[in-house]
Scaffold this motif. Structure first.
Motif, PDB file in Angstrom:
ATOM      1  N   LEU A 252       0.823  -1.201   0.000  1.00 19.82           N
ATOM      2  CA  LEU A 252       0.000   0.000   0.000  1.00 19.82           C
ATOM      3  C   LEU A 252       0.865   1.262   0.000  1.00 19.82           C
ATOM      4  O   LEU A 252       0.649   2.180  -0.799  1.00 19.82           O
ATOM      5  N   THR A 253       1.866   1.296   0.880  1.00 19.40           N
ATOM      6  CA  THR A 253       2.701   2.487   1.024  1.00 19.40           C
ATOM      7  C   THR A 253       3.566   2.743  -0.210  1.00 19.40           C
ATOM      8  O   THR A 253       3.550   3.834  -0.777  1.00 19.40           O
ATOM      9  N   LEU A 254       4.318   1.720  -0.618  1.00 21.66           N
ATOM     10  CA  LEU A 254       5.199   1.895  -1.775  1.00 21.66           C
ATOM     11  C   LEU A 254       4.405   1.991  -3.069  1.00 21.66           C
ATOM     12  O   LEU A 254       4.766   2.762  -3.970  1.00 21.66           O
ATOM     13  N   GLY A 255       3.328   1.215  -3.156  1.00 22.33           N
ATOM     14  CA  GLY A 255       2.511   1.261  -4.370  1.00 22.33           C
ATOM     15  C   GLY A 255       1.912   2.631  -4.594  1.00 22.33           C
ATOM     16  O   GLY A 255       1.939   3.164  -5.706  1.00 22.33           O
ATOM     17  N   ASP A 256       1.372   3.235  -3.536  1.00 20.26           N
ATOM     18  CA  ASP A 256       0.786   4.569  -3.640  1.00 20.26           C
ATOM     19  C   ASP A 256       1.826   5.578  -4.101  1.00 20.26           C
ATOM     20  O   ASP A 256       1.583   6.388  -5.003  1.00 20.26           O
ATOM     21  N   ALA A 257       3.012   5.534  -3.484  1.00 22.89           N
ATOM     22  CA  ALA A 257       4.061   6.491  -3.836  1.00 22.89           C
ATOM     23  C   ALA A 257       4.528   6.324  -5.282  1.00 22.89           C
ATOM     24  O   ALA A 257       4.618   7.302  -6.040  1.00 22.89           O
ATOM     25  N   LEU A 258       4.816   5.080  -5.677  1.00 28.07           N
ATOM     26  CA  LEU A 258       5.377   4.846  -7.014  1.00 28.07           C
ATOM     27  C   LEU A 258       4.356   5.075  -8.123  1.00 28.07           C
ATOM     28  O   LEU A 258       4.681   5.669  -9.163  1.00 28.07           O
ATOM     29  N   ILE A 259       3.121   4.618  -7.919  1.00 32.27           N
ATOM     30  CA  ILE A 259       2.102   4.815  -8.956  1.00 32.27           C
ATOM     31  C   ILE A 259       1.727   6.293  -9.061  1.00 32.27           C
ATOM     32  O   ILE A 259       1.466   6.797 -10.160  1.00 32.27           O
ATOM     33  N   SER A 260       1.731   6.996  -7.932  1.00 31.44           N
ATOM     34  CA  SER A 260       1.461   8.439  -7.980  1.00 31.44           C
ATOM     35  C   SER A 260       2.542   9.165  -8.783  1.00 31.44           C
ATOM     36  O   SER A 260       2.250  10.076  -9.564  1.00 31.44           O
ATOM     37  N   ILE A 261       3.793   8.758  -8.581  1.00 35.55           N
ATOM     38  CA  ILE A 261       4.886   9.350  -9.353  1.00 35.55           C
ATOM     39  C   ILE A 261       4.691   9.065 -10.841  1.00 35.55           C
ATOM     40  O   ILE A 261       4.905   9.943 -11.690  1.00 35.55           O
ATOM     41  N   LEU A 262       4.262   7.845 -11.167  1.00 39.73           N
ATOM     42  CA  LEU A 262       4.015   7.483 -12.566  1.00 39.73           C
ATOM     43  C   LEU A 262       2.919   8.351 -13.168  1.00 39.73           C
ATOM     44  O   LEU A 262       3.040   8.842 -14.302  1.00 39.73           O
ATOM     45  N   TYR A 263       1.839   8.575 -12.408  1.00 40.01           N
ATOM     46  CA  TYR A 263       0.781   9.467 -12.880  1.00 40.01           C
ATOM     47  C   TYR A 263       1.320  10.882 -13.065  1.00 40.01           C
ATOM     48  O   TYR A 263       0.988  11.574 -14.032  1.00 40.01           O
ATOM     49  N   GLY A 264       2.142  11.325 -12.130  1.00 40.74           N
ATOM     50  CA  GLY A 264       2.685  12.679 -12.224  1.00 40.74           C
ATOM     51  C   GLY A 264       3.522  12.876 -13.471  1.00 40.74           C
ATOM     52  O   GLY A 264       3.431  13.913 -14.142  1.00 40.74           O
ATOM     53  N   VAL A 265       4.333  11.878 -13.802  1.00 42.72           N
ATOM     54  CA  VAL A 265       5.207  11.977 -14.974  1.00 42.72           C
ATOM     55  C   VAL A 265       4.419  11.872 -16.273  1.00 42.72           C
ATOM     56  O   VAL A 265       4.635  12.646 -17.218  1.00 42.72           O
ATOM     57  N   THR A 266       3.496  10.901 -16.357  1.00 42.62           N
ATOM     58  CA  THR A 266       2.797  10.650 -17.614  1.00 42.62           C
ATOM     59  C   THR A 266       1.629  11.599 -17.872  1.00 42.62           C
ATOM     60  O   THR A 266       1.350  11.952 -19.031  1.00 42.62           O
ATOM     61  N   LEU A 267       0.933  12.017 -16.814  1.00 39.00           N
ATOM     62  CA  LEU A 267      -0.248  12.860 -16.996  1.00 39.00           C
ATOM     63  C   LEU A 267       0.055  14.349 -16.872  1.00 39.00           C
ATOM     64  O   LEU A 267      -0.486  15.163 -17.633  1.00 39.00           O
ATOM     65  N   PHE A 268       0.907  14.686 -15.905  1.00 36.81           N
ATOM     66  CA  PHE A 268       1.150  16.108 -15.623  1.00 36.81           C
ATOM     67  C   PHE A 268       2.518  16.596 -16.098  1.00 36.81           C
ATOM     68  O   PHE A 268       2.849  17.771 -15.933  1.00 36.81           O
ATOM     69  N   GLY A 269       3.303  15.710 -16.704  1.00 34.49           N
ATOM     70  CA  GLY A 269       4.603  16.112 -17.242  1.00 34.49           C
ATOM     71  C   GLY A 269       5.639  16.465 -16.197  1.00 34.49           C
ATOM     72  O   GLY A 269       6.544  17.267 -16.453  1.00 34.49           O
ATOM     73  N   GLU A 270       5.545  15.869 -14.993  1.00 37.03           N
ATOM     74  CA  GLU A 270       6.527  16.141 -13.941  1.00 37.03           C
ATOM     75  C   GLU A 270       7.830  15.408 -14.239  1.00 37.03           C
ATOM     76  O   GLU A 270       7.858  14.434 -14.998  1.00 37.03           O
ATOM     77  N   GLU A 271       8.916  15.878 -13.653  1.00 34.65           N
ATOM     78  CA  GLU A 271      10.239  15.347 -13.963  1.00 34.65           C
ATOM     79  C   GLU A 271      10.931  14.804 -12.716  1.00 34.65           C
ATOM     80  O   GLU A 271      10.746  15.314 -11.609  1.00 34.65           O
ATOM     81  N   LEU A 272      11.734  13.730 -12.938  1.00 33.12           N
ATOM     82  CA  LEU A 272      12.527  13.122 -11.878  1.00 33.12           C
ATOM     83  C   LEU A 272      13.962  12.935 -12.368  1.00 33.12           C
ATOM     84  O   LEU A 272      14.207  12.825 -13.569  1.00 33.12           O
ATOM     85  N   ARG A 273      14.876  12.885 -11.427  1.00 36.21           N
ATOM     86  CA  ARG A 273      16.252  12.569 -11.787  1.00 36.21           C
ATOM     87  C   ARG A 273      16.376  11.083 -12.121  1.00 36.21           C
ATOM     88  O   ARG A 273      15.776  10.238 -11.469  1.00 36.21           O
ATOM     89  N   THR A 274      17.175  10.774 -13.121  1.00 29.54           N
ATOM     90  CA  THR A 274      17.436   9.380 -13.491  1.00 29.54           C
ATOM     91  C   THR A 274      18.947   9.158 -13.535  1.00 29.54           C
ATOM     92  O   THR A 274      19.682   9.862 -12.860  1.00 29.54           O
ATOM     93  N   GLY A 275      19.390   8.205 -14.329  1.00 31.75           N
ATOM     94  CA  GLY A 275      20.827   7.934 -14.400  1.00 31.75           C
ATOM     95  C   GLY A 275      21.328   7.315 -13.107  1.00 31.75           C
ATOM     96  O   GLY A 275      20.679   6.447 -12.509  1.00 31.75           O
TER      97      GLY A 275
END
Length: 292
Positions: free
Chosen positions: A229-252
């Motif tokens: 529940l905890t990790l799923g909420d955080a990770l899927i929310s980040i996925l929604y943020g990147v794909t729907l709202f165009g938010e950015e994260l560091r990679t590499g």
């Protein structure tokens, strides 16, 4: 940052609400279980009403947080809700907080700080443009259906874990819809908000997520449910943020400390979920009695 402040207030409000509602429930006779009269008992308790008030406060704070900040910043902060709940439970119920809880709190806190510093989420828009929601909802529906189907084909903790992840996806979708609905305020004010389909979809997704969570908790132990529940909420929310709202994260190479952060959060959640405070089996210290 306003969004961070209100995200923390949301987590703390939800945690405090859980503790107050739990304390009120302890005063209700077992004979009232699964009866409508249970609500009558709870309504007469100020502590339960205070808990409901905090739930409303949490909803308002979450709306403000999502309206002022990226979803990939706001939702991951909610991982502190479980540590806050257990610490508050120990204080309110006057029980000694086990050492393992403190270790779990430290792991979750350090993991969250490391993850946020490494990923540095940001940017993005306040609302979803065009028909982007269509493929997102289709993929979400397929993912949820697969999780529920898999859960129904097994039992015990595996079922609880799958349903916990399904609930996490539902809560993430609720947050994404809420953020998009709040974004309509910038376009047309309150009228645009009240006439947006996202607002009513938020309520529907929230109810569905709550239903899945209750089934997850009924199917297995909290140790199986909480990390998903905890990790799923955080990770899927980040996925929604990147794909729907165009938010950015560091990679590499930043992915390495981000993975370490996820490991710490998962380890902390498992430790916290094992605590007697989480299972509700913790008992206050016995008071000595005097015979006069």
């Amino acid at each position: 940052m306003i969004s961070v402040l209100f995200a923390i207030l949301t987590a703390l409000s939800n945690g405090a609400a859980s503790v107050l509602q739990r304390r009120a429930a302890l005063a209700v006779p077992d004979t009232q279980t699964m009866r409508l009269s249970l609500i009558g008992h709870l309504l007469r308790q100020k502590v339960w009403l205070a808990g409901i008030g905090l739930v409303i406060v949490a909803a308002v704070c979450q709306a403000v947080a999502l309206a002022t900040g990226p979803i990939s910043v706001v939702q991951p902060i909610f991982v502190i809700e479980l540590p806050a709940t257990l610490l508050l439970a120990g204080f309110v119920m006057r029980v000694r907080v086990p050492r393992g809880v403190w270790y779990g709190v430290a792991a979750v806190t350090v993991g969250l700080a490391l993850g946020m510093a490494s990923a540095a989420p940001g940017g993005g828009s306040t609302s979803v443009h065009g028909a982007v929601w269509v493929p997102a909802l289709i993929v979400t529906g397929i993912f949820e259906a697969a999780l529920i189907t898999g859960a129904m084909s097994t039992r015990g903790n595996p079922r609880a874990a799958l349903l916990g992840l399904a609930a996490a996806c539902g809560y993430s979708l609720t947050a994404a819809l809420m953020k998009d609905a709040m974004g309509r305020l910038d376009d047309g004010g309150v009228t645009a908000l009240m006439t947006s389909w996202q607002l009513y979809a938020t309520a529907a997704a929230g109810v569905g997520a709550l239903f899945l969570l209750q089934n997850a908790l009924q199917a297995g132990t909290l140790v199986a449910v909480q990390p998903m529940l905890t990790l799923g909420d955080a990770l899927i929310s980040i996925l929604y943020g990147v794909t729907l709202f165009g938010e950015e994260l560091r990679t590499g190479w930043w992915l390495l400390p981000e993975l370490v952060a996820l490991f710490l959060i998962a380890l902390g959640c498992i430790e916290l979920a094992r605590s007697p405070l989480a299972s509700g089996h913790a008992a206050p210290p016995r008071r000595s009695t005097r015979v006069t």
